[in-house]
Scaffold this motif. Structure first.
Motif, mmCIF file in Angstrom:
data_model
loop_
_atom_site.group_PDB
_atom_site.id
_atom_site.type_symbol
_atom_site.label_atom_id
_atom_site.label_comp_id
_atom_site.label_asym_id
_atom_site.label_seq_id
_atom_site.Cartn_x
_atom_site.Cartn_y
_atom_site.Cartn_z
ATOM 1 N N THR A 1 0.839 -1.195 0.000
ATOM 2 C CA THR A 1 0.000 0.000 0.000
ATOM 3 C C THR A 1 0.875 1.246 0.000
ATOM 4 O OG1 THR A 1 -1.701 -1.163 1.260
ATOM 5 C CG2 THR A 1 -1.828 1.237 1.216
ATOM 6 N N VAL A 2 0.560 2.187 -0.892
ATOM 7 C CA VAL A 2 1.346 3.416 -1.023
ATOM 8 C C VAL A 2 0.536 4.596 -0.486
ATOM 9 C CG1 VAL A 2 2.524 4.987 -2.610
ATOM 10 C CG2 VAL A 2 2.542 2.514 -3.043
ATOM 11 N N GLY A 3 1.128 5.329 0.440
ATOM 12 C CA GLY A 3 0.513 6.541 0.960
ATOM 13 C C GLY A 3 1.343 7.750 0.588
ATOM 14 N N VAL A 4 0.685 8.892 0.415
ATOM 15 C CA VAL A 4 1.402 10.121 0.077
ATOM 16 C C VAL A 4 1.030 11.223 1.059
ATOM 17 C CG1 VAL A 4 -0.358 10.947 -1.577
ATOM 18 C CG2 VAL A 4 2.010 11.738 -1.773
ATOM 19 N N VAL A 5 2.027 12.014 1.419
ATOM 20 C CA VAL A 5 1.832 13.209 2.240
ATOM 21 C C VAL A 5 2.249 14.399 1.385
ATOM 22 C CG1 VAL A 5 2.448 14.427 4.358
ATOM 23 C CG2 VAL A 5 2.313 11.919 4.356
ATOM 24 N N PRO A 6 1.292 15.092 0.758
ATOM 25 C CA PRO A 6 1.652 16.238 -0.084
ATOM 26 C C PRO A 6 2.012 17.452 0.777
ATOM 27 C CG PRO A 6 -0.487 15.286 -0.706
ATOM 28 C CD PRO A 6 -0.134 14.774 0.656
ATOM 29 N N THR A 7 3.159 18.072 0.502
ATOM 30 C CA THR A 7 3.568 19.271 1.236
ATOM 31 C C THR A 7 4.206 20.267 0.275
ATOM 32 O OG1 THR A 7 5.922 18.916 1.790
ATOM 33 C CG2 THR A 7 4.301 17.641 3.050
ATOM 34 N N MET A 8 4.369 21.487 0.777
ATOM 35 C CA MET A 8 5.140 22.483 0.041
ATOM 36 C C MET A 8 6.466 22.748 0.746
ATOM 37 S SD MET A 8 2.635 25.142 -1.877
ATOM 38 C CE MET A 8 2.313 26.217 -0.490
ATOM 39 N N GLY A 9 6.913 21.778 1.545
ATOM 40 C CA GLY A 9 8.182 21.942 2.231
ATOM 41 C C GLY A 9 8.064 22.828 3.456
ATOM 42 N N ALA A 10 9.223 23.339 3.929
ATOM 43 C CA ALA A 10 9.281 24.089 5.193
ATOM 44 C C ALA A 10 8.604 23.261 6.280
ATOM 45 C CB ALA A 10 8.645 25.466 5.049
ATOM 46 N N LEU A 11 9.032 22.016 6.398
ATOM 47 C CA LEU A 11 8.346 21.038 7.231
ATOM 48 C C LEU A 11 8.510 21.329 8.720
ATOM 49 C CD1 LEU A 11 9.222 17.734 5.314
ATOM 50 C CD2 LEU A 11 7.351 19.347 4.914
ATOM 51 N N HIS A 12 7.514 20.896 9.491
ATOM 52 C CA HIS A 12 7.507 21.076 10.938
ATOM 53 C C HIS A 12 6.813 19.874 11.573
ATOM 54 C CE1 HIS A 12 3.347 22.205 10.216
ATOM 55 N NE2 HIS A 12 3.749 23.185 9.424
ATOM 56 N N GLU A 13 6.579 19.938 12.873
ATOM 57 C CA GLU A 13 6.017 18.796 13.586
ATOM 58 C C GLU A 13 4.630 18.420 13.072
ATOM 59 O OE1 GLU A 13 5.377 15.596 15.877
ATOM 60 O OE2 GLU A 13 7.291 16.608 15.503
ATOM 61 N N GLY A 14 3.890 19.390 12.564
ATOM 62 C CA GLY A 14 2.593 19.059 11.982
ATOM 63 C C GLY A 14 2.737 18.103 10.807
ATOM 64 N N ARG B 1 16.317 16.505 6.937
ATOM 65 C CA ARG B 1 16.757 16.147 8.295
ATOM 66 C C ARG B 1 15.560 15.778 9.165
ATOM 67 N NH1 ARG B 1 20.364 20.496 7.448
ATOM 68 N NH2 ARG B 1 19.045 21.939 8.639
ATOM 69 N N LEU B 2 14.460 16.511 9.023
ATOM 70 C CA LEU B 2 13.264 16.195 9.807
ATOM 71 C C LEU B 2 12.703 14.830 9.417
ATOM 72 C CD1 LEU B 2 10.372 18.483 10.851
ATOM 73 C CD2 LEU B 2 9.829 16.400 9.594
ATOM 74 N N LEU B 3 12.762 14.504 8.127
ATOM 75 C CA LEU B 3 12.186 13.248 7.644
ATOM 76 C C LEU B 3 13.067 12.037 7.930
ATOM 77 C CD1 LEU B 3 10.821 14.446 4.184
ATOM 78 C CD2 LEU B 3 9.470 13.933 6.231
ATOM 79 N N ALA B 4 14.364 12.258 8.117
ATOM 80 C CA ALA B 4 15.313 11.142 8.239
ATOM 81 C C ALA B 4 14.908 10.105 9.283
ATOM 82 C CB ALA B 4 16.715 11.678 8.511
ATOM 83 N N PRO B 5 14.516 10.498 10.503
ATOM 84 C CA PRO B 5 14.173 9.474 11.499
ATOM 85 C C PRO B 5 12.776 8.878 11.338
ATOM 86 C CG PRO B 5 13.957 11.645 12.468
ATOM 87 C CD PRO B 5 14.511 11.852 11.088
ATOM 88 N N LEU B 6 12.014 9.355 10.367
ATOM 89 C CA LEU B 6 10.627 8.916 10.218
ATOM 90 C C LEU B 6 10.468 7.755 9.244
ATOM 91 C CD1 LEU B 6 8.867 12.413 10.159
ATOM 92 C CD2 LEU B 6 9.179 10.864 12.099
ATOM 93 N N ALA B 7 11.570 7.293 8.675
ATOM 94 C CA ALA B 7 11.559 6.120 7.788
ATOM 95 C C ALA B 7 10.654 6.310 6.575
ATOM 96 C CB ALA B 7 11.156 4.864 8.566
#
Length: 226
Positions: free
Chosen positions: A25-38, A82-88
């Motif tokens: 199953t493939v899931g997507v999280v669409p963002t425009m970057g400038a990522l944060h805890e949300g 860097r924020l995404l690195a530990p989230l696998a």
């Protein structure tokens, strides 16, 4: 570990279709970057519901009202990774604008009704840009589930209408709003608030909660809003 970054639609789609053929199953999280805890909370929700998760990082020019606003939008790809690195995360799709809107691109997706009210009334064409890029990203990532924050409530409803009307076969998952310590909803644009603007913005959820509580207790809506 830093996730692989793909820049082309063909490369991203080939990878995602390979996962789909393997029954994942493939899931997507669409963002425009400038990522944060949300955004991180959206990724965690996607990881809980999908075998493979793609985060898209694309500042979509089609949904901006002005070139100045587009230019000022924060772009922080190194920090995002860097924020995404530990989230696998399994892949990051971060294309240049010309990959999403190549020369000769002439198609737009328009959602009527809700998209024409509230924010849509004050930002003509904004939700057309959102609907167009979301439709493209769903196809490029071959997603079966897509995760959006409830913070952008109108956008979430527009995307749900889009998916239902076009039978895209993507489950739209709304996720709870993440807030700062002062109650302000986490947003990539918060860095642009002046101290006074932030103080006012942080008061809004408290006022809204008080109004909602008064209405639930039986007060008339007009009186609660007075």
């Amino acid at each position: 570990m830093t996730p692989p970054v793909l820049r082309t639609a063909a490369g991203m789609r080939a990878l995602a279709l390979g996962w789909r053929r393997a029954g994942e199953t493939v899931g997507v999280v669409p963002t425009m970057g400038a990522l944060h805890e949300g955004h991180a909370s959206l990724v965690r929700a996607a990881k809980a519901g999908c075998r493979r998760v793609v985060v898209t990082v694309f500042v979509n020019p089609a949904q901006f009202d002005s070139a100045e606003d587009l230019d000022r939008y924060p772009r922080t790809e190194a920090a995002d990774l860097r924020l995404l690195a530990p989230l696998a995360v399994d892949a990051v799709f971060a294309p240049p604008p010309a990959e999403v809107y190549p020369e000769g691109f002439a198609t737009s997706v328009r959602v009527g009704g809700l998209a024409e009210r509230l924010e849509g009334r004050h930002r003509p064409g904004h939700f057309d840009g959102v609907a167009t890029v979301v439709t493209k990203l769903f196809g490029i990532t071959a997603a079966e589930k897509a995760y959006f924050g409830e913070k952008d409530w109108q956008q979430l409803q527009v995307v749900r209408r889009l998916e239902a009307d076009l039978n895209l076969g993507v489950e739209i998952v709304g996720c709870p709003t993440e807030r700062e310590a002062d109650g302000l909803a986490r947003s990539s644009r918060n860095v642009r608030l002046s101290p006074e603007a932030r103080r006012v913005a942080a008061a809004l959820p408290r006022v809204m909660a008080a109004v909602a509580a008064a209405i639930r207790a039986g007060m008339a809506v007009q009186a609660a809003l007075a």
